[in-house]
Scaffold this motif. Structure first.
Motif, PDB file in Angstrom:
ATOM      1  N   LEU A 653      46.072  -4.098  57.937  1.00 21.01           N
ATOM      2  CA  LEU A 653      47.337  -3.535  58.408  1.00 21.01           C
ATOM      3  C   LEU A 653      47.226  -2.024  58.473  1.00 21.01           C
ATOM      4  N   PRO A 654      47.089  -1.428  59.672  1.00 23.89           N
ATOM      5  CA  PRO A 654      47.155   0.036  59.788  1.00 23.89           C
ATOM      6  C   PRO A 654      48.587   0.506  59.536  1.00 23.89           C
ATOM      7  N   THR A 661      51.773  -3.721  63.204  1.00 23.66           N
ATOM      8  CA  THR A 661      51.918  -5.046  62.591  1.00 23.66           C
ATOM      9  C   THR A 661      51.177  -6.130  63.360  1.00 23.66           C
ATOM     10  N   ASP A 662      50.864  -5.875  64.646  1.00 23.58           N
ATOM     11  CA  ASP A 662      50.124  -6.886  65.416  1.00 23.58           C
ATOM     12  C   ASP A 662      48.718  -7.076  64.878  1.00 23.58           C
ATOM     13  N   GLN A 663      48.174  -6.064  64.173  1.00 17.63           N
ATOM     14  CA  GLN A 663      46.858  -6.227  63.570  1.00 17.63           C
ATOM     15  C   GLN A 663      46.908  -7.133  62.347  1.00 17.63           C
ATOM     16  N   PHE A 673      46.755 -14.543  62.756  1.00 14.23           N
ATOM     17  CA  PHE A 673      46.137 -13.434  62.041  1.00 14.23           C
ATOM     18  C   PHE A 673      44.886 -12.987  62.812  1.00 14.23           C
ATOM     19  N   PRO A 674      44.932 -11.823  63.472  1.00 16.03           N
ATOM     20  CA  PRO A 674      43.736 -11.343  64.186  1.00 16.03           C
ATOM     21  C   PRO A 674      42.648 -10.836  63.249  1.00 16.03           C
ATOM     22  N   ASN A 675      43.017 -10.421  62.018  1.00 20.33           N
ATOM     23  CA  ASN A 675      42.053  -9.939  61.030  1.00 20.33           C
ATOM     24  C   ASN A 675      42.369 -10.630  59.706  1.00 20.33           C
ATOM     25  N   LYS A 701      38.213  -7.317  61.096  1.00 20.63           N
ATOM     26  CA  LYS A 701      37.727  -6.220  60.278  1.00 20.63           C
ATOM     27  C   LYS A 701      37.557  -6.590  58.813  1.00 20.63           C
ATOM     28  N   ASN A 702      37.786  -7.840  58.430  1.00 25.05           N
ATOM     29  CA  ASN A 702      37.787  -8.214  57.021  1.00 25.05           C
ATOM     30  C   ASN A 702      36.462  -8.810  56.592  1.00 25.05           C
TER      31      ASN A 702
END
Length: 854
Positions: A653-654, A661-663, A673-675, A701-702
């Motif tokens: 979450l940036p 929030t879309d990340q 969940f994209p990441n 990114k995880n």
């Protein structure tokens, strides 16, 4: 009903406003080979072509894609940039957007642009797309043109000064002075449109292909009529009589209504109930736990005959009370005390009856009151407490073993053997003070002093420079408070001196790091207290509910902030990796974390929520969070052995400079969940041995082990993996400790995931430490892509030193000896760095510690 509709309408309006407030204004590259791009920021600085930089395109950036097309996503539309193009971004977030296409060709598609205008400038023209629409702009050595697919386009030619309006499906060549827009074919639209619509294309072509037919003129006709003049009629005046006079007049006077005076006022007074005074207070004291730890101490004695005499000498002071001392052959003497605190029982079996000499009954009382408080200590701490209390007991209890190697018959004649228990009763007081263990004594007493460190260093990673450093560290400790400050001077050739008392920095971050540079250590509370705060170079508080951070590797120069707050079943652990801000000031990343852990009372189920924060200042400030949810289910839970099943999940979450929030959750995706990273495994703890195995499924990114020594360098340690396997094995004893960690990421095709440089991304770490009396020795090795590095070393493509210190390796080796007040140590290390070095950093250190206890 109308009122309900109004409320519903207001709620919908508020929801729309809130949605607009939290709209995403980010500009990023949504498709294309990012690694093939050339990126420059608004100051002209070259940026690494990474997905992280491509996700935060700012105003004034220069983007060049010589070999691959890319798709740029903006809040107002999309830009499909074809290969061989160069453009400069402008303001792409407002309804008055603009961009500069230096060369190449790009298709601009806008939406949500009601009353808005997109302006695209080239070296010789300027094109304006009003509202929602799509246009293709080409500027090159051979062609300068603009094509309108939908919407209204106005094109200005700076060479001729002409402005022309272009209809949909028309193309205008700017190099011709008297050029007219020409109609394009449907195939041209399907080739260059970002999201081509065949039905829309056919409709536009049909509308443009309809012939224009002029209306047929009608024959002119005239109509005539005779002119007739009518005579006007003269109207005669009409005389009306006046109204009859008023015979009577009535005036009505209205008076305001005044109520009569209130005659009776009735007030009902009710008495407020007041609770009675508390007369009785009942307190319930919980019974102390009955479970105790029994430690059996068997003294080492030489071989003796099976029959041994026991003699007892007791001095009884004349104090009013009652005390009974019992001694019997082959009897187990148990020394214990029951108090409000949990105690430790010590049982000493007298398999060999010694000669026991007790100076006074008060000493027996002190032995009976000897307690060792059992807090939440590790087993090695309990051993130290037991050894300490045994050492302190020598001041009060004297046990002398008198083994007489004489004939049994002579011993019988000199002193008869006691066959029956001897009971001695004498008055004595049972109110003497209790003993404390050595660990408690250290807590109560304090000390202050100064430590002087001298270090000679040969830095093979910095042109073989030599340096001398003298550090002075005054310290003070008393109970739950401890502090140690530091100040140093350093020189290379004794011609100039440098120190940490440098001029005060200009930046705010530099000032904060400057103030903390004078701290070497700070502690408030104990690790078992309700509140614990520490500033130290070793991270001692680590939650086992996460897998974000690799174990500390060797000696650290960072000042770690860590705190722990305990209240009932809740524990809050917070940490920040460096208060010196060394990496942030060098435009590198730093990390912090906060974990709230709950453990139930009966069945010790543990639940943890928190997040890892990654803070960067390259080229601008960004803060990204990795939210965490973790569970631990104990299967075996005894005092010495624990076996637990674990499950954890974390996202991405940036949060700064904008919350995306879309990340974290994107409802347009099937997985939402994209990441994400979802892992399951188990953990084992047996005395000083711990092990954990975790298998996780990842996307985006995880991944596990996000924080390691390589993450603090300028190296890009990000990678994409489908699943990972983490193995973490540790042993910590009084004289030996070891840590072995290996995290292997795999792609969907079961191949090891790779970094952006093409090197394998698996992380491994091994460290060993020994302590023999006053001698310490240790070594460690950490690698990225260990198996690949070993293969390259065996094949001869890499030197052996690249296994210990290179682009993907770091290692250390140290040895030290403690003489008490004086100590010596030597260390050689290859630091983690993007560059490869053949000579390590070698340092020799000497320390003198002068302290005074009080």
């Amino acid at each position: 009903m109308n009122r309900l509709c109004k409320h519903v309408g207001l709620l919908l309006l508020a929801a729309c406003l809130i949605g607009n407030l939290y709209a995403d204004d980010s500009v990023f590259i949504g498709d294309g080979d990012i690694s093939a791009l050339k990126l420059y920021d608004s100051q002209g600085n070259r940026l690494d072509a990474t997905s992280e930089n491509a996700s935060k395109i700012g105003e004034g950036w220069i983007i060049q894609n010589p070999d691959t097309p890319i798709l740029i996503i903006t809040p107002r539309g999309t830009i499909n940039v074809y290969e061989g193009s160069l453009l400069v971004t402008g303001n792409l977030t407002s309804k008055q957007s603009d961009i500069y296409l230096v060369s190449g060709k790009a298709t601009f598609n806008t939406y949500d642009m009601d009353s808005g205008i997109l302006t695209v400038s080239t070296p010789v023209s300027r094109h304006r797309l009003e509202g929602d629409g799509e246009m293709l702009v080409i500027t090159s050595e051979n062609e300068e043109s603009v094509t309108a697919f939908t919407g209204t386009v106005s094109s200005y030619n700076s060479l001729t000064g002409f402005t022309r309006t272009i209809r949909p499906f028309d193309k205008l060549f700017m190099q011709e002075q008297s050029a007219r827009p020409q109609q394009i074919e449907i195939g041209y639209y399907l080739t260059y449109a970002t999201y081509p619509d065949m039905m829309l294309a056919r409709q536009i072509v049909q509308e443009l292909s309809k012939p224009i037919i002029a209306p047929t003129p009608l024959a002119a006709k005239a109509k005539s009529s005779p002119l007739v003049i009518e005579q006007p009629q003269v109207e005669m005046p009409v005389v009306a009589p006046l109204a009859e006079p008023v015979s009577s007049l009535t005036v009505a006077l209205q008076k305001p209504f005044i109520p009569e005076q209130v005659q009776v006022i009735s007030v009902d007074v009710q008495k407020i109930p007041v609770p009675e005074k508390v007369r009785t207070i009942t307190s319930s004291i919980l019974k102390a736990p009955s479970s105790r730890i029994v430690v059996t101490v068997r003294p080492m004695v030489p071989e003796i005959p099976s029959t041994v005499q026991a003699s007892i000498a007791v001095q009884v002071p004349s104090i009013p009370s009652q005390l009974t001392v019992v001694s019997e052959k082959d009897q187990v003497v148990i020394v214990q005390q029951t108090s409000e605190t949990q105690t430790l029982e010590v049982a000493i079996p007298l398999d060999v009856q010694p000669e026991l000499t007790i100076a006074s009954v008060s000493q027996v009382e002190q032995i009976q009151n000897t307690t060792i408080p059992i807090e939440e200590k590790q087993s090695e701490e309990l051993e130290e407490a037991i050894i300490g209390v045994q050492a302190s007991d020598e001041q009060y209890l004297q046990l002398t073993y008198d083994v007489k190697q004489e004939n049994v018959e002579q011993e019988k004649q000199e002193e008869p053997v006691i066959e029956t228990p001897v009971t001695t009763t004498a008055p004595a007081s049972i109110t003497s003070s209790s003993l404390i263990s050595s660990s408690d004594a250290n807590r109560l007493q304090g000390s202050f002093g100064v430590t002087a460190d001298y270090r000679f260093q040969f830095d093979g990673t910095n042109s073989n420079t030599l340096s001398h450093r003298l550090t002075i560290k005054p310290f003070y400790t008393k109970g739950p408070f401890s502090i140690s400050l530091q100040s140093y001077v350093q020189t290379e050739d004794f011609t100039a001196l440098t120190s940490n008392a440098t001029p005060f920095p200009v930046s705010t971050l530099g000032r904060i790091g400057y103030m903390f540079s004078y701290f070497d250590q700070l502690r408030i509370g104990y690790s078992t207290s309700g509140f614990y705060l520490a500033l130290d170079h070793n991270r001692s508080i680590v939650s086992d509910m996460t897998s974000f951070t690799a174990p500390q590797f060797g000696e650290s120069s960072k000042l770690v902030l860590q705190s722990q707050i305990k209240t009932g079943p809740f524990t809050l652990i917070t940490a920040f990796d460096d208060l010196y801000f060394t990496n942030l000031l060098a435009n590198r990343a730093q990390f912090g974390s906060s974990i709230l852990q709950y453990t139930s009372n009966g069945y010790p189920l543990s639940i943890a929520v928190g997040a890892l924060a990654k803070v960067e200042n390259n080229p601008s400030w960004t803060v990204n969070l990795y939210p965490l949810l973790s569970f631990r289910f104990p299967v075996i839970n005894t005092r010495t052995t624990q076996f637990s099943a674990i499950m954890q999940a974390h996202g991405y979450l940036p949060v700064y400079p904008a919350i995306d929030t879309d990340q974290f959750i994107d409802t347009s995706l099937a997985t939402f969940f994209p990441n994400y990273s979802l892992g399951v495994g188990f953990a084992v703890k047996r005395n000083q041995f711990t092990a954990k195995i975790l298998a996780s499924v990842n996307d985006g990114k995880n991944h596990t082990m996000l924080v390691n020594d390589f993450a603090y360098t300028a190296m890009d340690t990000s990678y994409s993996s489908a699943f990972e396997i983490l193995t973490d094995i540790r042993y910590t004893g009084a004289k030996f400790e070891t840590k072995a960690v290996w995290n292997v990421p795999f792609t969907g095709s079961f191949a090891i995931a790779k970094l952006s440089t093409g090197h394998n991304a698996d992380y491994s770490q091994l460290s060993l430490g020994f302590k023999i009396d006053k001698l310490t020795f240790g070594l460690g090795l950490a690698n990225l892509g260990l198996l690949e590095t070993l293969q390259d070393v065996f094949s001869g493509s890499l030197a052996l030193t690249d296994l210990f210190g290179g682009t993907y390796a770091t290692s250390y080796l140290y040895a030290g000896y403690d003489f008490g007040t004086f100590s010596l140590s030597a260390r050689a290390a290859y630091p983690a760095s993007p560059a490869a070095y053949t000579i390590p950093v070698v340092s020799l250190s000497a320390r003198i510690k002068l302290s005074k206890a009080f």
